[in-house]
Design an enzyme around this catalytic site. Structure first.
Site, PDB file in Angstrom:
ATOM      1  N   ASN A   1       0.833  -1.177   0.000  1.00 37.33           N
ATOM      2  CA  ASN A   1       0.000   0.000   0.000  1.00 37.33           C
ATOM      3  C   ASN A   1       0.885   1.250   0.000  1.00 37.33           C
ATOM      4  O   ASN A   1       2.096   1.163  -0.181  1.00 37.33           O
ATOM      5  CB  ASN A   1      -0.936  -0.045   1.215  1.00 37.33           C
ATOM      6  CG  ASN A   1      -2.271   0.602   0.943  1.00 37.33           C
ATOM      7  OD1 ASN A   1      -2.333   1.674   0.356  1.00 37.33           O
ATOM      8  ND2 ASN A   1      -3.340  -0.048   1.372  1.00 37.33           N
TER       9      ASN A   1
ATOM     10  N   GLY B   1      -0.357  -1.683   9.275  1.00 38.51           N
ATOM     11  CA  GLY B   1       0.142  -0.335   9.024  1.00 38.51           C
ATOM     12  C   GLY B   1       1.257   0.091   9.963  1.00 38.51           C
ATOM     13  O   GLY B   1       1.244  -0.211  11.148  1.00 38.51           O
TER      14      GLY B   1
ATOM     15  N   LYS C   1       6.795  -8.942  19.498  1.00 35.77           N
ATOM     16  CA  LYS C   1       6.797 -10.220  20.219  1.00 35.77           C
ATOM     17  C   LYS C   1       5.579 -11.049  19.817  1.00 35.77           C
ATOM     18  O   LYS C   1       4.526 -10.503  19.487  1.00 35.77           O
ATOM     19  CB  LYS C   1       6.768  -9.987  21.733  1.00 35.77           C
ATOM     20  CG  LYS C   1       8.011  -9.302  22.247  1.00 35.77           C
ATOM     21  CD  LYS C   1       7.964  -9.089  23.728  1.00 35.77           C
ATOM     22  CE  LYS C   1       9.233  -8.362  24.141  1.00 35.77           C
ATOM     23  NZ  LYS C   1       9.242  -7.932  25.494  1.00 35.77           N
TER      24      LYS C   1
ATOM     25  N   HIS D   1      23.867   1.637  11.219  1.00 34.19           N
ATOM     26  CA  HIS D   1      25.042   2.483  11.395  1.00 34.19           C
ATOM     27  C   HIS D   1      25.770   2.111  12.678  1.00 34.19           C
ATOM     28  O   HIS D   1      25.137   1.679  13.653  1.00 34.19           O
ATOM     29  CB  HIS D   1      24.622   3.951  11.450  1.00 34.19           C
ATOM     30  CG  HIS D   1      23.869   4.378  10.235  1.00 34.19           C
ATOM     31  ND1 HIS D   1      24.498   4.771   9.079  1.00 34.19           N
ATOM     32  CD2 HIS D   1      22.544   4.441   9.977  1.00 34.19           C
ATOM     33  CE1 HIS D   1      23.580   5.061   8.164  1.00 34.19           C
ATOM     34  NE2 HIS D   1      22.392   4.872   8.695  1.00 34.19           N
TER      35      HIS D   1
END
Length: 185
Positions: A83, A140, A178, A113
């Site tokens: 989406n 989402g 989890k 990083h």
């Protein structure tokens, strides 16, 4: 060893290497073109994605806007759907199985990083692959971090930050993500 070879090998590399910068700019141009096309320009959008990504299967939908770093490190399976606002930072391989569905505002980040600011300030980074199995659904706002594998038939709940591998056939949510249900039926 070139910076690209280091990147693909999972070693620290200089992300500001001119060859890598050039490749990212070429990729961004293709993403930009894809993102600016009318939604009805289905065939041209498909052509761009096939040119951009390392491997595609027959059926896929990538809804604009979509951004990635290189494109050639991304492989998508059959019936892939993402989406709005998907970002894939593909300095390492990102592999999606068949029937993967991605809700809005999700990110898949192979790049990381150094914690040491001195090395980080030298534009050094590393990249670890992400592997997503078949029949996986991301709600989402999910963020998947470097080196993660999500097994087949799993669901990752909205807003999750996936920092570690998730096995097959589970529902997992949260930050850090989890398992909350190990039997999807």
């Amino acid at each position: 060893m070139t910076e690209k070879e280091k990147m693909l090998a999972g070693m620290l590399y200089n992300a500001n290497d001119q060859d890598l910068v050039t490749e990212r700019l070429q990729c961004m141009d293709l993403c930009h073109e894809h993102n600016l096309l009318l939604p009805s320009s289905i065939e041209r959008k498909r052509e761009i994605i096939i040119k951009l990504l390392g491997k595609t299967k027959g059926s896929f939908t990538i809804t604009a806007p979509f951004w990635c770093d290189y494109g050639y490190n991304i492989e998508i399976g059959e019936n892939f759907y993402t989406n709005y606002n998907c970002v894939i930072l593909d300095a390492a391989k990102v592999t999606f199985g068949d029937n993967v569905f991605i809700a809005p505002n999700c990110g898949f980040y192979t790049a990381g990083h150094p914690l040491d600011s001195e090395r980080r300030n030298q534009s050094l980074e590393y990249a670890y692959p992400i592997t997503i199995g078949d029949n996986v659904w991301f709600g989402g706002g999910v963020q998947v971090l470097p080196g993660v594998t999500v097994g087949n038939n799993s669901v990752i709940g909205s807003g999750s930050v996936v920092t570690k591998d998730i096995p097959s056939g589970v529902v997992a949510v949260g930050n850090p993500c989890k398992i909350i249900n190990s039997t999807i039926g």
